[in-house]
Enzyme design. Sequence first.
Site, PDB file in Angstrom:
ATOM      1  N   THR A 192       2.638-101.600 -12.825  1.00 44.43           N
ATOM      2  CA  THR A 192       2.461-102.949 -13.356  1.00 44.43           C
ATOM      3  C   THR A 192       1.353-103.683 -12.612  1.00 44.43           C
ATOM      4  OG1 THR A 192       4.749-103.110 -14.049  1.00 44.43           O
ATOM      5  CG2 THR A 192       3.678-105.184 -13.493  1.00 44.43           C
ATOM      6  N   ARG A 220      13.799-101.367 -24.594  1.00 45.12           N
ATOM      7  CA  ARG A 220      14.072-101.850 -23.223  1.00 45.12           C
ATOM      8  C   ARG A 220      12.965-102.814 -22.748  1.00 45.12           C
ATOM      9  NH1 ARG A 220      11.113-101.745 -18.173  1.00 45.12           N
ATOM     10  NH2 ARG A 220      12.612-101.750 -16.481  1.00 45.12           N
ATOM     11  N   GLY A 222      11.743-104.925 -19.224  1.00 50.47           N
ATOM     12  CA  GLY A 222      11.967-105.072 -17.782  1.00 50.47           C
ATOM     13  C   GLY A 222      11.769-106.510 -17.329  1.00 50.47           C
ATOM     14  N   ASP A 223      11.473-106.665 -16.046  1.00 52.37           N
ATOM     15  CA  ASP A 223      11.357-108.002 -15.462  1.00 52.37           C
ATOM     16  C   ASP A 223      10.015-108.671 -15.733  1.00 52.37           C
ATOM     17  OD1 ASP A 223      10.195-105.936 -13.841  1.00 52.37           O
ATOM     18  OD2 ASP A 223       9.869-107.437 -12.290  1.00 52.37           O
ATOM     19  N   THR A 243       6.488-106.284  -9.082  1.00 54.18           N
ATOM     20  CA  THR A 243       6.436-104.947  -9.677  1.00 54.18           C
ATOM     21  C   THR A 243       7.552-104.121  -9.062  1.00 54.18           C
ATOM     22  OG1 THR A 243       5.129-102.940  -9.993  1.00 54.18           O
ATOM     23  CG2 THR A 243       4.720-104.156  -7.961  1.00 54.18           C
ATOM     24  N   GLY A 244       8.172-103.264  -9.869  1.00 51.81           N
ATOM     25  CA  GLY A 244       9.252-102.448  -9.316  1.00 51.81           C
ATOM     26  C   GLY A 244      10.293-102.133 -10.360  1.00 51.81           C
ATOM     27  N   GLY A 246      12.573-102.913 -12.644  1.00 51.90           N
ATOM     28  CA  GLY A 246      12.719-104.217 -13.266  1.00 51.90           C
ATOM     29  C   GLY A 246      14.133-104.730 -13.397  1.00 51.90           C
TER      30      GLY A 246
HETATM   31  N1  ASP Z   1       8.688-103.878 -13.313  1.00 52.95           N
HETATM   32  C1  ASP Z   1       8.258-103.072 -14.419  1.00 52.95           C
HETATM   33  C2  ASP Z   1       9.380-102.901 -15.395  1.00 52.95           C
HETATM   34  O1  ASP Z   1      10.513-102.754 -14.957  1.00 52.95           O
HETATM   35  C3  ASP Z   1       7.800-101.715 -13.994  1.00 52.95           C
HETATM   36  C4  ASP Z   1       6.657-101.745 -13.041  1.00 52.95           C
HETATM   37  O2  ASP Z   1       6.589-102.597 -12.168  1.00 52.95           O
HETATM   38  O3  ASP Z   1       5.767-100.860 -13.180  1.00 52.95           O
HETATM   39  O4  ASP Z   1       9.129-102.844 -16.576  1.00 52.95           O
END
Ligand code: ASP
Length: 327
Positions: A192, A220, A222-223, A243-244, A246
């Site tokens: 991300t 789905r 994410g965050d 990022t992480g 999510g």
């Molecule tokens: N945070 C993002 C998600 O969960 C994934 C990412 O950070 O690459 O969609």
Amino acid sequence: MRILSLFGALSLALSPAAAQDAQWTLVIHGGAGTIERARITPDQDREIRAALNAAIDAGTKILAAKGSSLDAVEAAVRVLEDSPHFNAGRGAVFTWDGQNELDASIMDGRTRKAGAVAGVLRTRNPISLARAVMEKSPHVFLGGGGADRFAIDQGLEQVDPKWFATPERLLQLEQMKTKKLSSYDVDYKFGTVGAVALDAQGHVAAATSTGGMTGKRWSRIGDSPVIGAGTYADDRACAVSATGSGEYFIRVGAAHEICARIRMQGDTPKQAADAVIAEIGGLGGSGGVIVTSPSGSADWSFNTEGMYRAKANSAGERHVAIYQDEG
Ligand code: ASP
């Protein structure tokens, strides 16, 4: 940075010329994860640093000309969305069904206006669509086909979905399916992208854009497009992009929680970021955040081996880093 700001205030008092040099800061990320030297070739290392530098250039050009933090974070994220090296825009990961479904959000710390989109399929720069939602619609969050239709109404560039697809990402999906792996096994990083900035007028802004997780199903989300989880900006406290994993960032309300700690508990931005990343780690999640604040601070925190990251400010400081040991 606090010392720097104090020094800045002192020099304003001493030198009228310096009074015109208002302070600005830009911090960006391109994802966190098991980012170790052994996994990255010298060519990749060079190309990723070049892309981070290009994104910093795009944002700092605006900030140095006394442009807004909102324009700066959008410009920096657009550069990263157009780079195939990151999981956003071009280079986004594939869903289980073989599509690239894009999510993005942006927030203005001055007004706390926000815009977000999820499941975008054809809009080249989802971050600009998120901004259009914020500025040109009465809503905060649009999803799926409706978000792309709104983009067309707003005259935003549409592309063939093939624009987003790269062979490396397709391979990751295939490996995931044939070897029954998790998205983290095939893509050792969360790619991300995000940016946070403070402008010369003292306003902060945050922006985040992603393709989500490899092999995601059932629409789905994410965050990253969730205001308060992956993105938050509030002139009273800070601006954050995450990022992480999510799901954990949503459960913790990570980006808002960092700003709330600063505003209500008196944490420094670094303390708040470290505390929230530790909380996410305690629940089993991983990833990182970037944070800036009206004081001009520029921090990051992550519980992974590395994070693609960079920062620059009006004092002429600039730092580009990938691995943990680079500061
Ligand atoms: N945070 C993002 C998600 O969960 C994934 C990412 O950070 O690459 O969609």
